[in-house]
Design an enzyme around this catalytic site. Sequence first.
Site, PDB file in Angstrom:
ATOM      1  CB  SER A 107     -68.545  19.853 -11.920  1.00 31.59           C
ATOM      2  OG  SER A 107     -67.822  20.900 -12.463  1.00 31.59           O
ATOM      3  CG  ASP A 158     -65.264  18.117 -19.112  1.00 29.72           C
ATOM      4  OD1 ASP A 158     -65.215  19.359 -19.132  1.00 29.72           O
ATOM      5  OD2 ASP A 158     -65.776  17.473 -18.185  1.00 29.72           O
ATOM      6  CG  HIS A 189     -68.217  19.936 -17.278  1.00 30.34           C
ATOM      7  ND1 HIS A 189     -67.034  19.428 -16.787  1.00 30.34           N
ATOM      8  CD2 HIS A 189     -68.826  20.551 -16.232  1.00 30.34           C
ATOM      9  CE1 HIS A 189     -66.936  19.736 -15.505  1.00 30.34           C
ATOM     10  NE2 HIS A 189     -68.014  20.409 -15.148  1.00 30.34           N
TER      11      HIS A 189
HETATM   12  C1  MLT Z   1     -63.605  23.353 -10.404  1.00 28.20           C
HETATM   13  O1  MLT Z   1     -63.408  24.535 -10.250  1.00 28.20           O
HETATM   14  O2  MLT Z   1     -63.729  22.565  -9.480  1.00 28.20           O
HETATM   15  C2  MLT Z   1     -63.697  22.865 -11.796  1.00 28.20           C
HETATM   16  O3  MLT Z   1     -63.135  23.773 -12.664  1.00 28.20           O
HETATM   17  C3  MLT Z   1     -65.063  22.542 -12.214  1.00 28.20           C
HETATM   18  C4  MLT Z   1     -66.073  23.591 -11.858  1.00 28.20           C
HETATM   19  O4  MLT Z   1     -66.098  24.682 -12.416  1.00 28.20           O
HETATM   20  O5  MLT Z   1     -66.895  23.335 -11.012  1.00 28.20           O
END
Ligand code: MLT
Length: 205
Positions: A107, A158, A189
């Site tokens: 992520s 996702d 996700h």
């Molecule tokens: C990010 O902010 O990098 C992506 O939206 C995924 C997350 O929330 O970590």
Amino acid sequence: MQTQSFEERPHVYRPGTGPVLLMLHGTGGNETDIVSLADALDPDAAVLSPRGTVTENGMLRFFRRMGEGVFDVDDVIAKAGDLAGFVTWAREHYELGDRPMIAVGFSNGANIGLALGMLHPDVIQRVIAFSGMYPFADRPTPLQLEGSRMLVLGGDADAMAPAASGDRLEAELTRVGAAVERQLRAGGHGIAEQEVARARAWLSE
Ligand code: MLT
């Protein structure tokens, strides 16, 4: 701006005989909880797992964002530079020599790992991204990446890291000459067992 010395940056280092896995946690995670993913990928690996330096509502992250999926791209670039510095410091500090190092992120950790590999191929040439996105919004990837290998894993439903952004990532990486493999599974996700198996196989190639 680099506010902490690299030595002071909270991180996990665990020696091992295999490759070095640079583990990058997701939003709200930390440097210890992502280590179990390294164990699933290669229990013999050395593990280097830094903590994200940004907090958002008390949750740790690696770069700022304006909203979900809306990144502060200048901060992505700055924090990828900090991380490159940290990795370079750690390589020397832990006497890693020229051992292979692979960034593995989930992520937000996938997104900073991709940015690191795309902006600092002298530091990281191999990246495994679980539920990651294209990290530079509407900006193109600036460098040629002929020597780089990236594995992009994610779900077709996702909402956080949409498959369309994965398509963009794959197209950009291909355009700049990286060897990119993509696996799109059913679902949202997260990290699926089949993706861990794919990553394990990719690492051993
Ligand atoms: C990010 O902010 O990098 C992506 O939206 C995924 C997350 O929330 O970590």
